[in-house]
Scaffold this active site. Structure first.
Site, PDB file in Angstrom:
ATOM      1  N   CYS A  90       0.716  -1.165  -0.192  1.00 16.96           N
ATOM      2  CA  CYS A  90      -0.032  -0.090  -0.040  1.00 16.96           C
ATOM      3  C   CYS A  90       0.940   1.288  -0.013  1.00 16.96           C
ATOM      4  CB  CYS A  90      -1.040   0.050   1.264  1.00 16.96           C
ATOM      5  SG  CYS A  90      -2.660   0.134   0.796  1.00 16.96           S
ATOM      6  N   ASP A 122     -13.196  -7.180 -16.394  1.00 22.85           N
ATOM      7  CA  ASP A 122     -12.485  -8.325 -15.915  1.00 22.85           C
ATOM      8  C   ASP A 122     -13.060  -9.478 -15.387  1.00 22.85           C
ATOM      9  OD1 ASP A 122     -10.359  -6.767 -16.799  1.00 22.85           O
ATOM     10  OD2 ASP A 122      -9.763  -6.534 -14.823  1.00 22.85           O
ATOM     11  N   ASP A 156     -22.959   5.960   2.350  1.00 27.56           N
ATOM     12  CA  ASP A 156     -21.985   6.258   3.006  1.00 27.56           C
ATOM     13  C   ASP A 156     -20.447   6.164   2.249  1.00 27.56           C
ATOM     14  OD1 ASP A 156     -23.343   7.046   5.361  1.00 27.56           O
ATOM     15  OD2 ASP A 156     -23.697   4.916   5.803  1.00 27.56           O
ATOM     16  N   HIS A 166      -8.531  10.311 -11.819  1.00 26.66           N
ATOM     17  CA  HIS A 166     -10.042   9.972 -11.684  1.00 26.66           C
ATOM     18  C   HIS A 166     -10.570  11.069 -10.587  1.00 26.66           C
ATOM     19  CE1 HIS A 166      -7.382   7.361  -9.016  1.00 26.66           C
ATOM     20  NE2 HIS A 166      -8.791   7.461  -8.129  1.00 26.66           N
ATOM     21  N   GLY A 174      -1.536   2.960 -14.030  1.00 30.32           N
ATOM     22  CA  GLY A 174      -1.590   2.090 -15.054  1.00 30.32           C
ATOM     23  C   GLY A 174      -1.139   0.644 -14.576  1.00 30.32           C
ATOM     24  N   GLY A 176       0.517  -2.704 -13.267  1.00 30.67           N
ATOM     25  CA  GLY A 176       1.687  -2.719 -12.662  1.00 30.67           C
ATOM     26  C   GLY A 176       2.215  -1.974 -11.703  1.00 30.67           C
ATOM     27  N   HIS A 192     -11.393   3.269  -4.163  1.00 25.77           N
ATOM     28  CA  HIS A 192     -11.129   3.149  -5.572  1.00 25.77           C
ATOM     29  C   HIS A 192     -10.141   1.913  -6.018  1.00 25.77           C
ATOM     30  CE1 HIS A 192     -11.846   7.769  -5.274  1.00 25.77           C
ATOM     31  NE2 HIS A 192     -12.986   7.097  -5.165  1.00 25.77           N
ATOM     32  N   ASP A 194      -8.040   0.250  -9.046  1.00 25.02           N
ATOM     33  CA  ASP A 194      -7.213   0.446 -10.535  1.00 25.02           C
ATOM     34  C   ASP A 194      -7.824  -0.447 -11.565  1.00 25.02           C
ATOM     35  OD1 ASP A 194      -5.625   1.397 -12.662  1.00 25.02           O
ATOM     36  OD2 ASP A 194      -3.800   1.182 -11.748  1.00 25.02           O
ATOM     37  N   HIS A 214      -8.709  -5.577   2.644  1.00 19.87           N
ATOM     38  CA  HIS A 214      -7.579  -4.575   3.195  1.00 19.87           C
ATOM     39  C   HIS A 214      -7.945  -3.138   3.147  1.00 19.87           C
ATOM     40  CE1 HIS A 214      -3.374  -2.974   3.843  1.00 19.87           C
ATOM     41  NE2 HIS A 214      -3.859  -2.136   2.942  1.00 19.87           N
ATOM     42  N   GLU A 215      -8.682  -2.817   1.828  1.00 19.63           N
ATOM     43  CA  GLU A 215      -9.066  -1.442   1.676  1.00 19.63           C
ATOM     44  C   GLU A 215     -10.289  -0.928   2.532  1.00 19.63           C
ATOM     45  OE1 GLU A 215      -6.948   0.643   0.316  1.00 19.63           O
ATOM     46  OE2 GLU A 215      -5.739  -1.029  -1.101  1.00 19.63           O
ATOM     47  N   HIS A 218      -9.255   0.253   5.828  1.00 17.52           N
ATOM     48  CA  HIS A 218      -8.962   1.768   5.798  1.00 17.52           C
ATOM     49  C   HIS A 218     -10.099   2.387   5.726  1.00 17.52           C
ATOM     50  CE1 HIS A 218      -4.543   0.865   5.369  1.00 17.52           C
ATOM     51  NE2 HIS A 218      -4.760   0.352   4.122  1.00 17.52           N
ATOM     52  N   HIS A 224      -2.018   1.173   8.815  1.00 17.67           N
ATOM     53  CA  HIS A 224      -1.247  -0.205   8.509  1.00 17.67           C
ATOM     54  C   HIS A 224      -0.709  -0.786   9.740  1.00 17.67           C
ATOM     55  CE1 HIS A 224      -0.553   1.115   4.001  1.00 17.67           C
ATOM     56  NE2 HIS A 224      -1.405   0.299   4.040  1.00 17.67           N
TER      57      HIS A 224
END
Length: 475
Positions: A90, A122, A156, A166, A174, A176, A192, A194, A214-215, A218, A224
């Site tokens: 992260c 995807d 919320d 964005h 991009g 990677g 958000h 990617d 994980h996100e 947060h 972390h």
């Protein structure tokens, strides 16, 4: 300058992406530049400290990073440290154990709503919905919080897929690069992802469920953690998504903010203090007098005991013992680890199963593995390794198979002459078979059945016999 200051403010409140591992730099100067940028991003100076450009990185800053990741603390930019820097992670600075954002922002209500603004091409939409719902459930299972999806009205927390810029001053870079980011409750908690990444329901690409879980930590107010194996550790860890279990550290952090589930503590509505680490005796299966281990090794400061399809983790400063499915850490391995040992200097654990062995850094199996054990120099008559122990002072590894043992020179990558030897010739009291082995504090601990036999590592003098489960405080 205003944009730069706004970017710094956002990074303090925002959990930034999980970078994908980059190709190892072959030029030392490029490695240094990469490391300098890494330290500036994740171990910044205090706001009052003027920024100074330097060709080197202060040793104390490298030590902080090494301590956080459980590496050997040298203060030098060695290969293990560079490897750790290049792992998926992260983008926010690293803190200490479980941690919250500054001033511990949290939601002032228990029933939260979320909306999915758009979908990645995807995955099937139903699979995206399932991954997001399961990611929220990871946190609702251990708190009084509920998460309900809403349609066509404000929520919320809004979840979206986007590429490049964005609209939040934190553009993705991009494929990677950064995988995702999420804001703290003080800034709305939106998450958000990617769109340039390859999102999947399995581990063939980037697993959406694992990143979302994980996100969302947060989004609820957690920063972390420096506890390897916790969900909030900054490095993306490709566990088996079907067997994810929150680490004690994750649970303590989220319950510090919101308290335990109502079924545990009633419905008073008051957040519980950070739970205490259990001090009671270990569970009865650990204290079974007949308990025997398949393999034992160290792993980044912890001692790991393998048995069938699980392993127990024992941290030297904690009294609780954690039981984890092997497949949750190493999806390619499900059960039956025969032997294991750690080379601390390389931050590498070697796992043996049948005639194959794997090299792994943390839970990431290294390229080119598994390999055949005969590449190490064993004769074809050896079908498997029963146990292994590494002596970091001599850089020699001891391998036990059947009634014999070998000694391998790690520096020369070859078996030493004069081996194999009969186990009973040098380790008199243990008998002819060693089920598990570890070299700890200058002593060999050789496990046979439910007993462990300790020997001086230099003289091989027998010291004492104990029950194998004495490691867990069992009487």
């Amino acid at each position: 300058m205003k944009s730069f200051l706004l970017l710094i403010t956002l990074c303090g409140a925002l959990t930034c992406a999980l970078p994908v591992v980059q190709e190892t730099e072959k030029v030392a100067e490029k490695d240094m530049e990469f490391a300098k940028k890494y330290m500036e991003s994740y171990y910044p100076e205090s706001d009052s400290t003027p920024v100074r450009r330097s060709r080197i990185i202060a040793a104390d800053k490298i030590q902080r990073m090494q301590e956080f990741f459980g590496l050997r603390v040298t203060g030098k930019l060695d290969s293990s440290t560079l490897d750790a820097m290049k792992k998926p992670r992260c983008g926010v600075p690293d803190l200490g154990e479980y941690n919250t954002f500054p001033n511990s922002p949290k939601w002032g209500k228990r029933d939260l709503t979320y909306s999915i603004q758009n979908y990645t091409p995807d995955m099937h939409q139903a699979d995206v919905d399932d991954a997001i719902e399961r990611a929220w459930k990871v946190w609702s299972d251990v708190t009084p919080l509920t998460f309900s999806r809403v349609y066509g009205r404000p929520a919320d927390i809004e979840i979206s897929f986007a590429a490049r810029s964005h609209g939040d001053y934190m553009p993705f870079d991009g494929q990677g690069g950064q995988l995702a980011h999420a804001y703290s409750p003080a800034f709305g908690g939106n998450a958000h992802f990617d769109e340039d990444e390859s999102w999947t329901r399995d581990l063939q690409g980037t697993n959406l469920f694992l990143v979302a879980a994980h996100e969302f930590g947060h989004s609820l107010g957690l920063g972390h953690s420096n506890v390897w194996g916790s969900l909030m550790f900054p490095v993306y860890q490709p566990w088996d998504p079907q067997n994810l279990r929150l680490h004690t550290d994750d649970i303590e952090g989220i319950q510090y903010l919101y308290g335990p589930p109502e079924d545990d503590e009633g419905s008073s509505g008051n957040p519980a203090p950070p739970p205490k680490i259990p001090t009671e005796a270990p569970s009865t299966d650990l204290c079974n007098s007949d308990l025997a281990f398949d393999a034992v090794t160290t792993l980044r400061g912890e001692t790991v005991f393998f048995k069938d399809s699980f392993f127990w983790r024992k941290h030297p400063s904690r009294s609780d013992i954690e039981k984890t499915p092997i497949s949750a850490f190493w999806p390619a391995l499900s059960s039956g680890i025969d032997a294991a040992y750690e080379s601390e200097a390389d931050d590498t654990v070697f796992l043996f199963k049948g005639h194959k062995y794997w090299a792994t850094k943390g839970n990431i199996i290294q390229p080119g593995f598994p390999k055949n054990i005969h590449h190490l120099g064993f004769p074809r008559t050896v079908k498997k390794i029963d146990s292994a122990a590494y002596d970091k002072s001599s850089k020699k590894t001891y391998f036990f198979s059947g009634n014999k043992y070998w000694r391998y020179d790690e520096a020369k990558n070859s078996m030493e002459k004069g081996y194999p030897r009969k186990i009973t010739a040098d380790f008199h009291q243990i008998g002819s078979n060693v089920d598990a082995a570890i070299l700890h504090n200058g002593h060999f601990s050789l496990f046979s059945g439910s007993n462990q036999y300790e020997f001086d590592s230099k003289t091989k003098k027998f010291l004492v016999m104990k029950r194998s489960n004495r490691w867990f405080g069992c009487l």
